[in-house]
Design a protein around this motif. Structure first.
Motif, PDB file in Angstrom:
ATOM      1  N   LYS A  12      29.764   5.734 -36.949  1.00 54.84           N
ATOM      2  CA  LYS A  12      29.635   4.643 -37.921  1.00 54.84           C
ATOM      3  C   LYS A  12      29.793   3.296 -37.230  1.00 54.84           C
ATOM      4  O   LYS A  12      29.062   2.340 -37.519  1.00 54.84           O
ATOM      5  N   ARG A  16      26.878   0.276 -36.976  1.00 53.64           N
ATOM      6  CA  ARG A  16      27.109  -1.057 -37.528  1.00 53.64           C
ATOM      7  C   ARG A  16      26.994  -2.158 -36.487  1.00 53.64           C
ATOM      8  O   ARG A  16      26.826  -3.321 -36.832  1.00 53.64           O
ATOM      9  N   SER A 179      27.975  -6.632 -41.240  1.00 53.72           N
ATOM     10  CA  SER A 179      27.904  -5.201 -41.547  1.00 53.72           C
ATOM     11  C   SER A 179      29.128  -4.449 -41.045  1.00 53.72           C
ATOM     12  O   SER A 179      29.381  -3.314 -41.452  1.00 53.72           O
ATOM     13  N   SER A 180      29.896  -5.080 -40.152  1.00 51.27           N
ATOM     14  CA  SER A 180      31.107  -4.438 -39.619  1.00 51.27           C
ATOM     15  C   SER A 180      32.339  -4.712 -40.478  1.00 51.27           C
ATOM     16  O   SER A 180      33.374  -4.072 -40.281  1.00 51.27           O
TER      17      SER A 180
END
Length: 203
Positions: A12, A16, A179-180
């Motif tokens: 994940k 990201r 997005s992180s």
């Protein structure tokens, strides 16, 4: 359940950061061309900029060695990726050598913090016997995406001004930072990861 989440976390995390990596590497690749076309910077000034950047990265590495012991890795990761993302935007908007040097100085601290935190998180969530294979796999998607991005930029350079392209690339890195942000969630998982990392260090 926690173990499964920890095992999935590096994947994940990598997904990201793909946007950030694509934008930043593309900017680094065409950096010299940008400086020549937009700021008329050539060999002498560029040598100074490179030397200044090198010193900044050394200082950033020394500072990062200290702060990495005081701040959790996830927080360091977000601090690093945010600082470096906005430093790329400053670099893309620069109008003189001083702003270029300032942006690179900021980038040195941001990128060093980001990369150190990224490796720490991955190492603390992947068992030692699997790290080689998983790290190799994790590098495949970013490398492919970066290669495609660089090729696309090369095509767009013949159509659009390089400053415009750099601004768009810097905005992509900022999107990667945004997005992180969800990684700040799940504090229980964060705490487990940090404790695992500390236990490994103590051993």
């Amino acid at each position: 359940m926690i173990t499964k989440r920890k095992n999935k976390y590096p994947y994940k995390l990598t997904n990201r950061t793909n946007f950030y990596l694509c934008g930043s590497v593309a900017i680094d690749t065409y950096e010299v061309l940008y400086l020549k076309r937009e700021l008329n910077i050539y060999e002498t000034e560029y040598s100074f900029i490179v030397s200044f950047s090198g010193i900044a990265f050394i200082l950033a590495g020394i500072l990062n060695t200290y702060i990495s012991k005081k701040i959790p890795s996830k927080i360091l990761f977000l601090i690093g990726i945010s600082i470096s993302s906005f430093s790329y935007l400053l670099f893309s908007l620069a109008w003189n050598t001083f702003i270029i040097c300032l942006s690179l100085f900021i980038l040195a601290f941001g990128y060093t913090t980001f990369s150190t935190a990224f490796l720490t998180i991955c190492q603390s969530t992947i068992s030692i016997d699997k790290q080689g294979r998983i790290f190799s796999f994790l590098n495949l998607l970013p490398q492919a995406a970066i290669m495609i991005t660089i090729l696309m930029v090369n095509v767009f350079l013949n159509i659009f001004p390089i400053r415009l392209i750099f601004i768009l690339l810097s905005l992509i890195t900022i999107f990667g930072f945004i997005s992180s942000l969800p990684m700040l969630k799940n504090n229980k998982e964060n705490g487990t990861m940090e404790k695992t990392s500390e236990a490994i260090k103590q051993r």
